[in-house]
Scaffold this active site. Structure first.
Site, mmCIF file in Angstrom:
data_model
loop_
_atom_site.group_PDB
_atom_site.id
_atom_site.type_symbol
_atom_site.label_atom_id
_atom_site.label_comp_id
_atom_site.label_asym_id
_atom_site.label_seq_id
_atom_site.Cartn_x
_atom_site.Cartn_y
_atom_site.Cartn_z
ATOM 1 N N TYR A 160 0.820 -1.215 0.000
ATOM 2 C CA TYR A 160 0.000 0.000 0.000
ATOM 3 C C TYR A 160 0.856 1.267 0.000
ATOM 4 O O TYR A 160 0.706 2.134 -0.865
ATOM 5 C CB TYR A 160 -0.947 -0.001 1.196
ATOM 6 C CG TYR A 160 -2.016 1.071 1.112
ATOM 7 C CD1 TYR A 160 -3.104 0.911 0.262
ATOM 8 C CD2 TYR A 160 -1.931 2.236 1.870
ATOM 9 C CE1 TYR A 160 -4.090 1.883 0.157
ATOM 10 C CE2 TYR A 160 -2.903 3.218 1.777
ATOM 11 C CZ TYR A 160 -3.977 3.033 0.923
ATOM 12 O OH TYR A 160 -4.934 4.010 0.822
ATOM 13 N N LYS A 164 1.350 3.901 -3.149
ATOM 14 C CA LYS A 164 0.870 5.279 -3.065
ATOM 15 C C LYS A 164 2.018 6.272 -3.237
ATOM 16 O O LYS A 164 1.839 7.345 -3.829
ATOM 17 C CB LYS A 164 0.164 5.509 -1.728
ATOM 18 C CG LYS A 164 -1.154 4.761 -1.581
ATOM 19 C CD LYS A 164 -2.157 5.165 -2.646
ATOM 20 C CE LYS A 164 -3.525 4.543 -2.425
ATOM 21 N NZ LYS A 164 -4.510 4.933 -3.466
#
Length: 267
Positions: A160, A164
């Site tokens: 994650y 990002k």
């Protein structure tokens, strides 16, 4: 959200990936209020259609399409449908994302790759395909939804944070390369937000209060907080904003030094 005359979004076609989620729905409603036409893209076609219909029962300003943002053919088919319906895309909101949590020490390559396929590659694929339509229409805007996890590592969340972080850099590179084409690229990075995806965390009142105490403004973010900033970046009011990241977290990411003990200042 201030009306469409101020934002200059009236008559624009806005494509929202992950448009059936909490932040996506808030962007959809805000865009419709501003007089825009909105295309809801979701992995599940039925969900996308229902979301669009709930927001626009007449079906004149919102449509829902099934789309796998990590699949080039799927995105190309959606773009073709948008071109046939409204002539093309003026604004792309890259909002789709997934989470497959797990510690890095035993995270499967499959889970790592799938997260990057959706969260990162999906942004590139959508930008490439819908960006071509923007060039044909004389310019446009792309807004990527990243996270404060792009700069603050989120443990036990697999790919994650790396994904990002890469989205934020992708946006900056697009801003540089596509600025001459009159296409702007910017990022919003949400902090703690109460959405259908995260609401399970907030059912425990002790957890909710503890999280609220971490945020300087004293509350958890709402999807509308994110939508307001995303639509500003998409609008003519942000015509000279390019390659930037706006953190929308109530000040949470500025609190690190406040956790360091100091004589006479401990809270």
């Amino acid at each position: 959200m201030t009306g469409g005359n101020w934002l200059g979004l009236s008559g624009k076609t806005i494509v929202v990936t992950g448009g059936s989620g909490g932040i996506g729905r808030a962007i959809l409603r805000g865009a419709l209020d501003a007089g825009a036409r909105v295309v809801v893209l979701d992995y599940d076609a039925k969900t996308a259609e229902e979301t669009a219909r709930e927001a626009d029962s007449a079906g004149c300003l919102a449509i829902g399409l099934g789309c796998d943002v990590s699949d080039t053919d799927s995105v190309a088919a959606a773009a073709e449908a948008v071109a046939e319906r409204w002539g093309g895309c003026d604004v792309l909101i890259n909002n789709a994302g997934i989470l497959r949590p797990g510690p890095l020490e035993d995270l499967s390559l499959e889970d790592w790759t799938r997260m990057l396929d959706v969260n990162l590659n999906g942004c590139l694929i959508g930008s490439q395909i819908f960006g071509k339509q923007m060039v044909e229409r004389g310019g446009g805007a792309i807004v990527h939804v990243a996270s404060i996890s792009a700069s603050q590592p989120q443990p036990f969340s697999g790919a994650y944070s790396p994904g990002k972080a890469a989205v934020a850099m992708l946006s900056r590179q697009l801003a540089y390369e596509w600025g001459p084409k009159r296409i702007r690229s910017n990022v919003i990075s949400p902090g703690l937000v109460l959405t259908p995806l995260s609401e399970a965390f907030y059912k425990d009142e002790d957890v909710r209060r503890a999280r609220e105490r971490l945020v300087p403004v004293g509350r958890i973010g709402r999807p509308q907080d994110m939508a307001d900033v995303a639509l500003f970046l998409a609008s003519d009011r942000a015509a000279y904003v390019n390659g930037q990241e706006i953190v929308v977290d109530g000040g949470l990411s500025q609190t690190l030094m406040g956790t360091v003990p100091r004589p006479g200042y401990s809270g």
